[in-house]
Write a protein that holds these residues in place. Structure first.
Motif, PDB file in Angstrom:
ATOM      1  N   LEU A 188      34.405  53.874   2.526  1.00  0.00           N
ATOM      2  CA  LEU A 188      34.231  55.350   3.143  1.00  0.00           C
ATOM      3  C   LEU A 188      35.624  56.392   2.443  1.00  0.00           C
ATOM      4  O   LEU A 188      35.415  57.523   2.764  1.00  0.00           O
ATOM      5  CB  LEU A 188      34.828  55.180   4.781  1.00  0.00           C
ATOM      6  CG  LEU A 188      33.546  54.788   5.674  1.00  0.00           C
ATOM      7  CD1 LEU A 188      33.684  54.397   6.972  1.00  0.00           C
ATOM      8  CD2 LEU A 188      32.230  55.745   5.549  1.00  0.00           C
ATOM      9  N   GLN A 189      36.612  55.613   1.949  1.00  0.00           N
ATOM     10  CA  GLN A 189      37.577  56.423   1.255  1.00  0.00           C
ATOM     11  C   GLN A 189      37.102  56.542  -0.207  1.00  0.00           C
ATOM     12  O   GLN A 189      38.027  57.390  -0.593  1.00  0.00           O
ATOM     13  CB  GLN A 189      38.807  55.752   1.378  1.00  0.00           C
ATOM     14  CG  GLN A 189      39.278  55.583   3.080  1.00  0.00           C
ATOM     15  CD  GLN A 189      40.649  54.828   3.179  1.00  0.00           C
ATOM     16  OE1 GLN A 189      41.506  55.437   2.873  1.00  0.00           O
ATOM     17  NE2 GLN A 189      40.302  53.742   3.369  1.00  0.00           N
ATOM     18  N   SER A 190      36.161  55.935  -0.832  1.00  0.00           N
ATOM     19  CA  SER A 190      35.912  56.032  -2.310  1.00  0.00           C
ATOM     20  C   SER A 190      34.907  57.002  -2.390  1.00  0.00           C
ATOM     21  O   SER A 190      34.416  57.709  -1.528  1.00  0.00           O
ATOM     22  CB  SER A 190      35.651  54.868  -2.844  1.00  0.00           C
ATOM     23  OG  SER A 190      35.476  53.886  -2.000  1.00  0.00           O
ATOM     24  N   ALA A 191      34.423  57.474  -3.663  1.00  0.00           N
ATOM     25  CA  ALA A 191      33.380  58.480  -3.881  1.00  0.00           C
ATOM     26  C   ALA A 191      32.405  57.810  -3.382  1.00  0.00           C
ATOM     27  O   ALA A 191      32.097  57.043  -3.284  1.00  0.00           O
ATOM     28  CB  ALA A 191      33.641  58.598  -5.617  1.00  0.00           C
ATOM     29  N   PHE A 192      31.529  59.084  -2.992  1.00  0.00           N
ATOM     30  CA  PHE A 192      30.054  58.690  -2.374  1.00  0.00           C
ATOM     31  C   PHE A 192      29.226  58.013  -3.456  1.00  0.00           C
ATOM     32  O   PHE A 192      28.970  58.491  -4.486  1.00  0.00           O
ATOM     33  CB  PHE A 192      29.590  60.132  -1.967  1.00  0.00           C
ATOM     34  CG  PHE A 192      28.278  60.154  -1.313  1.00  0.00           C
ATOM     35  CD1 PHE A 192      28.222  59.225  -0.221  1.00  0.00           C
ATOM     36  CD2 PHE A 192      27.005  60.786  -1.835  1.00  0.00           C
ATOM     37  CE1 PHE A 192      26.829  59.007   0.501  1.00  0.00           C
ATOM     38  CE2 PHE A 192      25.756  60.507  -1.276  1.00  0.00           C
ATOM     39  CZ  PHE A 192      25.627  59.894  -0.174  1.00  0.00           C
ATOM     40  N   SER A 227      29.183  64.777   5.976  1.00  0.00           N
ATOM     41  CA  SER A 227      27.987  64.104   6.016  1.00  0.00           C
ATOM     42  C   SER A 227      27.776  62.987   4.935  1.00  0.00           C
ATOM     43  O   SER A 227      26.938  61.895   5.316  1.00  0.00           O
ATOM     44  CB  SER A 227      26.859  65.298   5.623  1.00  0.00           C
ATOM     45  OG  SER A 227      27.263  65.881   4.338  1.00  0.00           O
ATOM     46  N   GLN A 228      28.498  62.873   4.075  1.00  0.00           N
ATOM     47  CA  GLN A 228      28.430  61.862   2.994  1.00  0.00           C
ATOM     48  C   GLN A 228      29.285  60.524   3.847  1.00  0.00           C
ATOM     49  O   GLN A 228      28.532  59.307   3.664  1.00  0.00           O
ATOM     50  CB  GLN A 228      29.260  62.031   1.692  1.00  0.00           C
ATOM     51  CG  GLN A 228      28.468  62.814   0.667  1.00  0.00           C
ATOM     52  CD  GLN A 228      29.181  63.286  -0.563  1.00  0.00           C
ATOM     53  OE1 GLN A 228      30.452  63.318  -0.266  1.00  0.00           O
ATOM     54  NE2 GLN A 228      28.548  63.724  -1.607  1.00  0.00           N
ATOM     55  N   ILE A 229      30.041  60.800   4.731  1.00  0.00           N
ATOM     56  CA  ILE A 229      30.567  59.519   5.420  1.00  0.00           C
ATOM     57  C   ILE A 229      29.786  59.162   6.035  1.00  0.00           C
ATOM     58  O   ILE A 229      29.387  57.976   6.341  1.00  0.00           O
ATOM     59  CB  ILE A 229      32.109  60.170   6.031  1.00  0.00           C
ATOM     60  CG1 ILE A 229      32.822  60.201   5.171  1.00  0.00           C
ATOM     61  CG2 ILE A 229      32.254  58.983   7.094  1.00  0.00           C
ATOM     62  CD1 ILE A 229      34.427  60.880   5.848  1.00  0.00           C
ATOM     63  N   GLN A 285      41.968  58.127   8.226  1.00  0.00           N
ATOM     64  CA  GLN A 285      41.777  59.367   8.826  1.00  0.00           C
ATOM     65  C   GLN A 285      40.318  59.579   9.406  1.00  0.00           C
ATOM     66  O   GLN A 285      39.701  60.618   9.209  1.00  0.00           O
ATOM     67  CB  GLN A 285      42.167  60.417   7.504  1.00  0.00           C
ATOM     68  CG  GLN A 285      43.221  60.250   7.026  1.00  0.00           C
ATOM     69  CD  GLN A 285      44.531  60.769   8.028  1.00  0.00           C
ATOM     70  OE1 GLN A 285      44.281  61.858   8.391  1.00  0.00           O
ATOM     71  NE2 GLN A 285      45.563  60.287   7.647  1.00  0.00           N
ATOM     72  N   MET A 286      39.760  58.234   9.796  1.00  0.00           N
ATOM     73  CA  MET A 286      38.297  58.400  10.320  1.00  0.00           C
ATOM     74  C   MET A 286      38.472  58.414  11.792  1.00  0.00           C
ATOM     75  O   MET A 286      39.352  58.027  12.415  1.00  0.00           O
ATOM     76  CB  MET A 286      37.660  57.060  10.133  1.00  0.00           C
ATOM     77  CG  MET A 286      37.334  56.759   8.501  1.00  0.00           C
ATOM     78  SD  MET A 286      36.273  57.976   7.813  1.00  0.00           S
ATOM     79  CE  MET A 286      36.562  57.935   6.118  1.00  0.00           C
ATOM     80  N   GLY A 313      32.244  42.004  10.849  1.00  0.00           N
ATOM     81  CA  GLY A 313      33.840  42.022  10.359  1.00  0.00           C
ATOM     82  C   GLY A 313      33.865  42.315   8.970  1.00  0.00           C
ATOM     83  O   GLY A 313      34.354  43.482   8.296  1.00  0.00           O
ATOM     84  N   SER A 314      33.179  41.496   8.060  1.00  0.00           N
ATOM     85  CA  SER A 314      33.290  41.647   6.654  1.00  0.00           C
ATOM     86  C   SER A 314      32.603  42.933   6.307  1.00  0.00           C
ATOM     87  O   SER A 314      33.381  43.666   5.349  1.00  0.00           O
ATOM     88  CB  SER A 314      32.510  40.650   5.921  1.00  0.00           C
ATOM     89  OG  SER A 314      31.400  40.068   6.381  1.00  0.00           O
ATOM     90  N   SER A 315      31.557  43.524   6.706  1.00  0.00           N
ATOM     91  CA  SER A 315      30.913  44.950   6.275  1.00  0.00           C
ATOM     92  C   SER A 315      31.817  45.845   6.781  1.00  0.00           C
ATOM     93  O   SER A 315      32.114  46.852   5.974  1.00  0.00           O
ATOM     94  CB  SER A 315      29.510  45.021   6.825  1.00  0.00           C
ATOM     95  OG  SER A 315      28.708  44.278   6.288  1.00  0.00           O
ATOM     96  N   GLN A 316      32.457  45.908   7.965  1.00  0.00           N
ATOM     97  CA  GLN A 316      33.154  46.952   8.525  1.00  0.00           C
ATOM     98  C   GLN A 316      34.712  47.123   7.624  1.00  0.00           C
ATOM     99  O   GLN A 316      35.064  48.217   7.397  1.00  0.00           O
ATOM    100  CB  GLN A 316      33.445  46.838  10.035  1.00  0.00           C
ATOM    101  CG  GLN A 316      32.067  47.032  10.807  1.00  0.00           C
ATOM    102  CD  GLN A 316      32.160  46.855  12.166  1.00  0.00           C
ATOM    103  OE1 GLN A 316      31.598  46.024  12.761  1.00  0.00           O
ATOM    104  NE2 GLN A 316      33.346  47.657  12.894  1.00  0.00           N
ATOM    105  N   PHE A 317      35.125  46.016   7.551  1.00  0.00           N
ATOM    106  CA  PHE A 317      36.375  46.033   6.600  1.00  0.00           C
ATOM    107  C   PHE A 317      36.328  46.754   5.437  1.00  0.00           C
ATOM    108  O   PHE A 317      36.908  47.533   4.625  1.00  0.00           O
ATOM    109  CB  PHE A 317      37.054  44.740   6.655  1.00  0.00           C
ATOM    110  CG  PHE A 317      38.032  44.368   7.910  1.00  0.00           C
ATOM    111  CD1 PHE A 317      39.163  44.901   7.912  1.00  0.00           C
ATOM    112  CD2 PHE A 317      37.292  43.465   8.726  1.00  0.00           C
ATOM    113  CE1 PHE A 317      39.716  44.750   9.369  1.00  0.00           C
ATOM    114  CE2 PHE A 317      37.878  43.099   9.905  1.00  0.00           C
ATOM    115  CZ  PHE A 317      39.272  43.640  10.336  1.00  0.00           C
ATOM    116  N   LEU A 318      34.942  46.175   4.702  1.00  0.00           N
ATOM    117  CA  LEU A 318      34.771  46.675   3.516  1.00  0.00           C
ATOM    118  C   LEU A 318      34.332  48.248   3.444  1.00  0.00           C
ATOM    119  O   LEU A 318      34.773  49.169   2.751  1.00  0.00           O
ATOM    120  CB  LEU A 318      33.336  45.988   2.751  1.00  0.00           C
ATOM    121  CG  LEU A 318      33.020  46.317   1.500  1.00  0.00           C
ATOM    122  CD1 LEU A 318      33.805  45.586   0.552  1.00  0.00           C
ATOM    123  CD2 LEU A 318      31.507  45.430   1.364  1.00  0.00           C
TER     124      LEU A 318
END
Lengths: 250, 110
Positions: free
Chosen positions: A77-81, B4-6, A51-52, A67-72
Motif C-alpha cells: 500500500l505504500q509502494s507504487a500502484f 482509489s488505488q489504495i 498513514q492508513m 497475517g502474512s498477506s496483511q503485513f505484506l
C-alpha cells in the motif's frame, strides 16, 4: 402468542447450542488468542505508521484474515500502484492454503451453510485446530468448528482494532509473544505423533520443509515444500501408507 | 498511490487471499465422488502439513547470527519437556512462551 413463545424457545436453544460449542472450543483457541491479538495490534500499529485510516485496518482484518498477506499489504500500500504484482505475490503467499483446503475437504464435508465461512476463515491456526480436535459428546462437529473459526476471527479483528485505535498507548513489551503459536503447533505435532503410529508423513513434512527452507529461504519456501510433499505422498503412496495397515494389525 | 488505488490494491489482495482457499472446495465439490488420490492423501497429508508448519514457525531463526537460535532451542526444549510430562497443551504453551519472552527480553538482548 404461542408461536412467538415457541420461536423464542428455538432461538434460545440455537443460542445455547453455540454457547456450548463455544465453551468446548474456547480452550483450544487460547494460544490463538494470545498470538492473534498481539499480531493484530502490531498490524494496526504498522498501518498507523503507514498513514492508513483505522477503518481500512479494521476492514482488512475482517475480510482478509491473513497475517502474512496483511503485513505484506502494508508494504504494497505504500509502494507504487502495481495491480499485477500485488495479485501474483499474494496468490503465491496464500497458495499453501490450497493445500490446507485439500486437507480439510473431508472435515468440512456436510457443514452446509457454514461451509463458506469456514473456508473463508482457513488460517494456519484455525486449520490445525479444526483438523485435529474434536468436540465432546453432545456437541455437533460443525458448530464446534464454526465456533473455533469465529473466535479466531474475532481475536484477529479485536487485535487489529486495538492496534489501529489505541495501539500507541500500549507500553507493555510484547517481544516474543509470537512463540505462543509456535508452541501450539509444536504441541499439536507432538500429540499427533503420539496418536498416529505411522510417523512417515510427519517426518516427510518436517524434512522436506527444512530442505526447502535451506534452498529457497524464509520468504518463499512453503510453496515448493508443499508441492514436493504432495508429490512424495502421491508417488510413494504405497510405501507411506501400507505400513499403517501393518502397524494397525499389530 | 492515490486513494482509489489504495482501495483497488486492498480489493485485489482480498481476492488473492480468498481464491487459493476456495479452490480445492470448488474443484472437488461435495456432491461428486472425489478422485481416488484425494482419499489416499487424507490419511497422510494432514500429518505432513502440520510437520511443515512447525518448520514454518522457525523460519526466521538464523543459526549463524546472534543469538543463533539459542532462545528458540531452550524454549522449545522446555515446551517439549513439559508437554511430555503434563500432556496439557495450555501449560506447555504458556511455559514455552514465558521462557521465550524472558530470554529475548532479558537474557539475549540484541
Amino acid at each position: 402468542m404461542i408461536i412467538s413463545m415457541s420461536e423464542s424457545k428455538v432461538k434460545q436453544s440455537t443460542f445455547q447450542r453455540y454457547l456450548m460449542a463455544g465453551r468446548a472450543a474456547f480452550p483450544h483457541t487460547i494460544p490463538v488468542m494470545a498470538g492473534y491479538v498481539f499480531a493484530g495490534i502490531s498490524f494496526g500499529l504498522l498501518m498507523n505508521h503507514a498513514q492508513m485510516p483505522a477503518w481500512l485496518t479494521i476492514v482488512m482484518c475482517i475480510t482478509m484474515i491473513s497475517g502474512s498477506s496483511q503485513f505484506l499489504a502494508v508494504d504494497l500500500l505504500q509502494s507504487a500502484f502495481n495491480p499485477l504484482s500485488t495479485v501474483v505475490i499474494n496468490l503465491m503467499v496464500n497458495s499453501r492454503y490450497s493445500f490446507c483446503g485439500l486437507t480439510l475437504l473431508d472435515r468440512y464435508k456436510g457443514t452446509g451453510k457454514k461451509k463458506p465461512y469456514l473456508i473463508w476463515n482457513i488460517t494456519d491456526e484455525t486449520f490445525v485446530i479444526n483438523l485435529t480436535s474434536n468436540p465432546p459428546e453432545g456437541i455437533h462437529l460443525t458448530d464446534y468448528m464454526f465456533m473455533v473459526a469465529f473466535m479466531d476471527h474475532m481475536y484477529w479483528i479485536i487485535g487489529g482494532s486495538i492496534g489501529a485505535l489505541i495501539g500507541e498507548l500500549i507500553k507493555f513489551n510484547m517481544d516474543g509473544i509470537g512463540f505462543a503459536m509456535t508452541g501450539m503447533f509444536t504441541c499439536i505435532f507432538l500429540d499427533q505423533w503420539g496418536i498416529n503410529k505411522n510417523h512417515k508423513p510427519a517426518v516427510i513434512g518436517v524434512i522436506v520443509a527444512i530442505i526447502s527452507l535451506l534452498i529457497f529461504g524464509a520468504q518463499s519456501f512453503m510453496l515448493p515444500a508443499m508441492l514436493v510433499i504432495l508429490a512424495i505422498l502421491l508417488i510413494f503412496d504405497k510405501y507411506v501408507n501400507v505400513k499403517v495397515g501393518e502397524e494397525e494389525q499389530k | 498511490m492515490t486513494q482509489s488505488q489504495i482501495y483497488i490494491t486492498a480489493l485485489l489482495i482480498f481476492l488473492a487471499v480468498i481464491i487459493p482457499r476456495a479452490l480445492p472446495f470448488l474443484l472437488f465439490p461435495e456432491g461428486k465422488e472425489p478422485p481416488k488420490f484425494i482419499k489416499k492423501l487424507s490419511t497422510t497429508l494432514p500429518y505432513a502439513v502440520i510437520g511443515s508448519l512447525v518448520v514454518y514457525c522457525f523460519k526466521d531463526v538464523s543459526v549463524t547470527d546472534y543469538p543463533h537460535g539459542i532462545p528458540e532451542l531452550i524454549a522449545l526444549a522446555c515446551l517439549v519437556g513439559v508437554h511430555i510430562w503434563r500432556k496439557n497443551t495450555l501449560i506447555s504453551m504458556a511455559t514455552g512462551t514465558i521462557v521465550y519472552m524472558l530470554l529475548v527480553q532479558l537474557v539475549f538482548v540484541a
